[in-house]
Design a protein around this motif. Structure first.
Motif, PDB file in Angstrom:
ATOM      1  N   ALA A 178       1.340  -1.168   0.233  1.00  0.00           N
ATOM      2  CA  ALA A 178       0.517   0.100   0.366  1.00  0.00           C
ATOM      3  C   ALA A 178       0.710   1.394  -0.137  1.00  0.00           C
ATOM      4  CB  ALA A 178      -0.987  -0.208   1.330  1.00  0.00           C
ATOM      5  N   ASN A 179       1.696   1.181   1.192  1.00  0.00           N
ATOM      6  CA  ASN A 179       3.279   2.642   1.048  1.00  0.00           C
ATOM      7  C   ASN A 179       3.234   2.328  -0.671  1.00  0.00           C
ATOM      8  OD1 ASN A 179       4.799   4.556   2.020  1.00  0.00           O
ATOM      9  ND2 ASN A 179       6.073   3.100   2.178  1.00  0.00           N
ATOM     10  N   THR A 180       3.504   1.475  -1.279  1.00  0.00           N
ATOM     11  CA  THR A 180       4.456   1.977  -2.382  1.00  0.00           C
ATOM     12  C   THR A 180       3.205   2.158  -3.670  1.00  0.00           C
ATOM     13  OG1 THR A 180       5.710  -0.591  -2.504  1.00  0.00           O
ATOM     14  CG2 THR A 180       5.796   0.464  -4.495  1.00  0.00           C
ATOM     15  N   ALA A 181       1.890   2.101  -3.252  1.00  0.00           N
ATOM     16  CA  ALA A 181       0.689   1.792  -4.626  1.00  0.00           C
ATOM     17  C   ALA A 181       0.914   2.890  -4.505  1.00  0.00           C
ATOM     18  CB  ALA A 181      -0.133   1.081  -4.139  1.00  0.00           C
ATOM     19  N   LEU A 182       1.334   4.252  -3.415  1.00  0.00           N
ATOM     20  CA  LEU A 182       0.422   5.697  -2.970  1.00  0.00           C
ATOM     21  C   LEU A 182       1.731   6.517  -2.998  1.00  0.00           C
ATOM     22  CD1 LEU A 182      -1.385   5.099   0.898  1.00  0.00           C
ATOM     23  CD2 LEU A 182      -2.072   5.663  -1.399  1.00  0.00           C
ATOM     24  N   GLY A 183       3.337   5.940  -3.568  1.00  0.00           N
ATOM     25  CA  GLY A 183       4.145   6.127  -3.724  1.00  0.00           C
ATOM     26  C   GLY A 183       5.678   6.551  -2.967  1.00  0.00           C
ATOM     27  N   GLY A 184       4.811   5.995  -2.014  1.00  0.00           N
ATOM     28  CA  GLY A 184       6.264   6.088  -0.825  1.00  0.00           C
ATOM     29  C   GLY A 184       7.147   4.944  -0.721  1.00  0.00           C
ATOM     30  N   HIS A 185       8.041   4.913  -0.431  1.00  0.00           N
ATOM     31  CA  HIS A 185       9.336   4.205  -0.437  1.00  0.00           C
ATOM     32  C   HIS A 185       9.380   4.080   0.701  1.00  0.00           C
ATOM     33  CE1 HIS A 185      10.363   6.442  -3.944  1.00  0.00           C
ATOM     34  NE2 HIS A 185       9.905   7.986  -3.480  1.00  0.00           N
ATOM     35  N   TYR A 186      10.112   2.258   0.854  1.00  0.00           N
ATOM     36  CA  TYR A 186      10.300   1.541   2.127  1.00  0.00           C
ATOM     37  C   TYR A 186      12.098   1.017   1.781  1.00  0.00           C
ATOM     38  CZ  TYR A 186      10.685  -2.919   4.955  1.00  0.00           C
ATOM     39  OH  TYR A 186      11.158  -3.480   5.774  1.00  0.00           O
ATOM     40  N   ARG A 187      12.745   0.947   2.810  1.00  0.00           N
ATOM     41  CA  ARG A 187      14.082   1.131   2.943  1.00  0.00           C
ATOM     42  C   ARG A 187      14.556   0.258   4.075  1.00  0.00           C
ATOM     43  NH1 ARG A 187      17.358   6.656   4.104  1.00  0.00           N
ATOM     44  NH2 ARG A 187      16.315   6.262   5.963  1.00  0.00           N
ATOM     45  N   ARG A 188      14.232  -0.943   4.143  1.00  0.00           N
ATOM     46  CA  ARG A 188      15.191  -1.689   5.057  1.00  0.00           C
ATOM     47  C   ARG A 188      16.521  -0.959   5.648  1.00  0.00           C
ATOM     48  NH1 ARG A 188      13.522  -8.340   4.188  1.00  0.00           N
ATOM     49  NH2 ARG A 188      12.158  -6.989   4.303  1.00  0.00           N
ATOM     50  N   THR A 189      16.366  -1.360   7.150  1.00  0.00           N
ATOM     51  CA  THR A 189      17.821  -1.118   7.260  1.00  0.00           C
ATOM     52  C   THR A 189      18.175  -1.943   8.535  1.00  0.00           C
ATOM     53  OG1 THR A 189      16.286   0.418   9.174  1.00  0.00           O
ATOM     54  CG2 THR A 189      17.340   1.645   7.701  1.00  0.00           C
ATOM     55  N   TYR A 190      19.126  -2.606   8.373  1.00  0.00           N
ATOM     56  CA  TYR A 190      19.599  -3.505  10.022  1.00  0.00           C
ATOM     57  C   TYR A 190      20.304  -2.836  10.942  1.00  0.00           C
ATOM     58  CZ  TYR A 190      17.945  -6.199   5.672  1.00  0.00           C
ATOM     59  OH  TYR A 190      17.118  -7.183   4.929  1.00  0.00           O
ATOM     60  N   GLU A 191      20.408  -3.253  12.220  1.00  0.00           N
ATOM     61  CA  GLU A 191      21.236  -2.661  12.950  1.00  0.00           C
ATOM     62  C   GLU A 191      22.290  -3.486  12.870  1.00  0.00           C
ATOM     63  OE1 GLU A 191      19.095  -1.932  16.622  1.00  0.00           O
ATOM     64  OE2 GLU A 191      17.657  -1.446  16.183  1.00  0.00           O
TER      65      GLU A 191
END
Length: 91
Positions: free
Chosen positions: A76-89
Motif C-alpha cells: 500500500a505504501n508503494t502504491a501511494l508513492g512511498g518508499h520502503y528502505r530496509r535498515t539493519y542495525e
C-alpha cells in the motif's frame, strides 16, 4: 489530516482498517444492524440467545500473520508513492 501524515503511516492505517473494519463510525452501520438483528432474534424466543457478534461481518476469513500484514503495508505504501528502505542495525 491527510496532508500531515506520511504515506507509510497512511498505509499502516489502511492495513489496520482491513483487519478491524471501517474506522469511521458513520460507516459502521454493521454494528447498528447487528444490535437490531440480535434484538429481533432474541424477541422471537429462540432457544439460543443471539449476540450482536453473531450478525457482524467477518472482515477476514482467516487471521493474517504479522508478516503478511507487514507485506500489505509495504504494498500500500508503494502504491501511494512511498518508499520502503530496509535498515539493519549493526551488532
Amino acid at each position: 489530516m491527510l496532508a500531515n501524515i506520511s504515506s507509510r503511516e497512511l498505509s499502516e492505517w489502511m492495513a489496520y482498517e482491513k483487519i478491524t473494519g471501517p474506522l469511521d463510525e458513520r460507516l459502521r452501520g454493521d454494528i447498528s444492524a447487528g444490535i437490531i438483528a440480535a434484538t429481533v432474534s432474541n424477541s422471537a424466543g429462540g432457544k439460543r440467545k443471539a449476540k450482536v457478534s453473531d450478525f457482524l461481518p467477518t472482515w477476514f476469513r482467516r487471521r493474517k500473520t504479522a508478516e503478511e500484514i507487514w507485506q500489505d503495508v509495504i504494498k500500500a505504501n508503494t502504491a501511494l508513492g512511498g518508499h520502503y528502505r530496509r535498515t539493519y542495525e549493526s551488532s
